[in-house]
Design a protein around this motif. Structure first.
Motif, PDB file in Angstrom:
ATOM      1  N   GLY A 171     -18.596 -75.483 -30.457  1.00 58.18           N
ATOM      2  CA  GLY A 171     -18.184 -74.832 -31.705  1.00 58.18           C
ATOM      3  C   GLY A 171     -18.627 -73.379 -31.751  1.00 58.18           C
ATOM      4  O   GLY A 171     -17.851 -72.500 -32.141  1.00 58.18           O
ATOM      5  N   ALA A 172     -19.868 -73.118 -31.326  1.00 58.57           N
ATOM      6  CA  ALA A 172     -20.376 -71.742 -31.316  1.00 58.57           C
ATOM      7  C   ALA A 172     -19.585 -70.882 -30.340  1.00 58.57           C
ATOM      8  O   ALA A 172     -19.243 -69.727 -30.648  1.00 58.57           O
ATOM      9  N   VAL A 173     -19.263 -71.431 -29.169  1.00 54.33           N
ATOM     10  CA  VAL A 173     -18.477 -70.689 -28.182  1.00 54.33           C
ATOM     11  C   VAL A 173     -17.074 -70.407 -28.720  1.00 54.33           C
ATOM     12  O   VAL A 173     -16.547 -69.293 -28.550  1.00 54.33           O
ATOM     13  N   MET A 174     -16.471 -71.373 -29.367  1.00 57.51           N
ATOM     14  CA  MET A 174     -15.121 -71.181 -29.907  1.00 57.51           C
ATOM     15  C   MET A 174     -15.111 -70.122 -31.010  1.00 57.51           C
ATOM     16  O   MET A 174     -14.213 -69.271 -31.056  1.00 57.51           O
ATOM     17  N   ILE A 175     -16.086 -70.176 -31.889  1.00 53.65           N
ATOM     18  CA  ILE A 175     -16.163 -69.169 -32.961  1.00 53.65           C
ATOM     19  C   ILE A 175     -16.420 -67.790 -32.371  1.00 53.65           C
ATOM     20  O   ILE A 175     -15.792 -66.802 -32.765  1.00 53.65           O
ATOM     21  N   GLY A 176     -17.339 -67.711 -31.413  1.00 53.07           N
ATOM     22  CA  GLY A 176     -17.612 -66.433 -30.752  1.00 53.07           C
ATOM     23  C   GLY A 176     -16.382 -65.899 -30.039  1.00 53.07           C
ATOM     24  O   GLY A 176     -16.095 -64.700 -30.081  1.00 53.07           O
ATOM     25  N   GLY A 177     -15.634 -66.782 -29.384  1.00 51.72           N
ATOM     26  CA  GLY A 177     -14.410 -66.367 -28.708  1.00 51.72           C
ATOM     27  C   GLY A 177     -13.364 -65.859 -29.679  1.00 51.72           C
ATOM     28  O   GLY A 177     -12.661 -64.884 -29.400  1.00 51.72           O
ATOM     29  N   ALA A 178     -13.262 -66.512 -30.817  1.00 50.53           N
ATOM     30  CA  ALA A 178     -12.296 -66.067 -31.834  1.00 50.53           C
ATOM     31  C   ALA A 178     -12.679 -64.684 -32.364  1.00 50.53           C
ATOM     32  O   ALA A 178     -11.812 -63.810 -32.525  1.00 50.53           O
ATOM     33  N   ILE A 179     -13.962 -64.474 -32.601  1.00 50.24           N
ATOM     34  CA  ILE A 179     -14.430 -63.174 -33.088  1.00 50.24           C
ATOM     35  C   ILE A 179     -14.168 -62.095 -32.040  1.00 50.24           C
ATOM     36  O   ILE A 179     -13.679 -61.003 -32.364  1.00 50.24           O
ATOM     37  N   LEU A 180     -14.470 -62.404 -30.788  1.00 52.56           N
ATOM     38  CA  LEU A 180     -14.237 -61.442 -29.707  1.00 52.56           C
ATOM     39  C   LEU A 180     -12.755 -61.114 -29.571  1.00 52.56           C
ATOM     40  O   LEU A 180     -12.380 -59.943 -29.417  1.00 52.56           O
ATOM     41  N   THR A 181     -11.907 -62.119 -29.660  1.00 52.62           N
ATOM     42  CA  THR A 181     -10.462 -61.907 -29.570  1.00 52.62           C
ATOM     43  C   THR A 181      -9.968 -61.003 -30.695  1.00 52.62           C
ATOM     44  O   THR A 181      -9.174 -60.084 -30.465  1.00 52.62           O
TER      45      THR A 181
END
Length: 54
Positions: A19-29
């Motif tokens: 979940g943390a990786v997915m949220i971080g990836g969304a923010i980075l995108t």
């Protein structure tokens, strides 16, 4: 104050990590796309200003 997850601990911590990786990836995108959009806007504005001067 970490809760006890018993036998499901590995699954729960893996889910938190994912979940943390997915949220971080969304923010980075979003940040990357915002920078690209700003650059495109600047190019478009420059072309518009150049066309007005002619």
């Amino acid at each position: 104050m970490i809760p006890e997850f018993d036998k499901n601990a590995a699954f729960i911590w893996a889910s938190y990590a994912l979940g943390a990786v997915m949220i971080g990836g969304a923010i980075l995108t979003v940040m990357i796309k915002a920078r690209l959009a700003q650059a495109e806007l600047a190019r478009t504005q420059a072309r518009t200003e150049e066309a007005r001067r002619k």
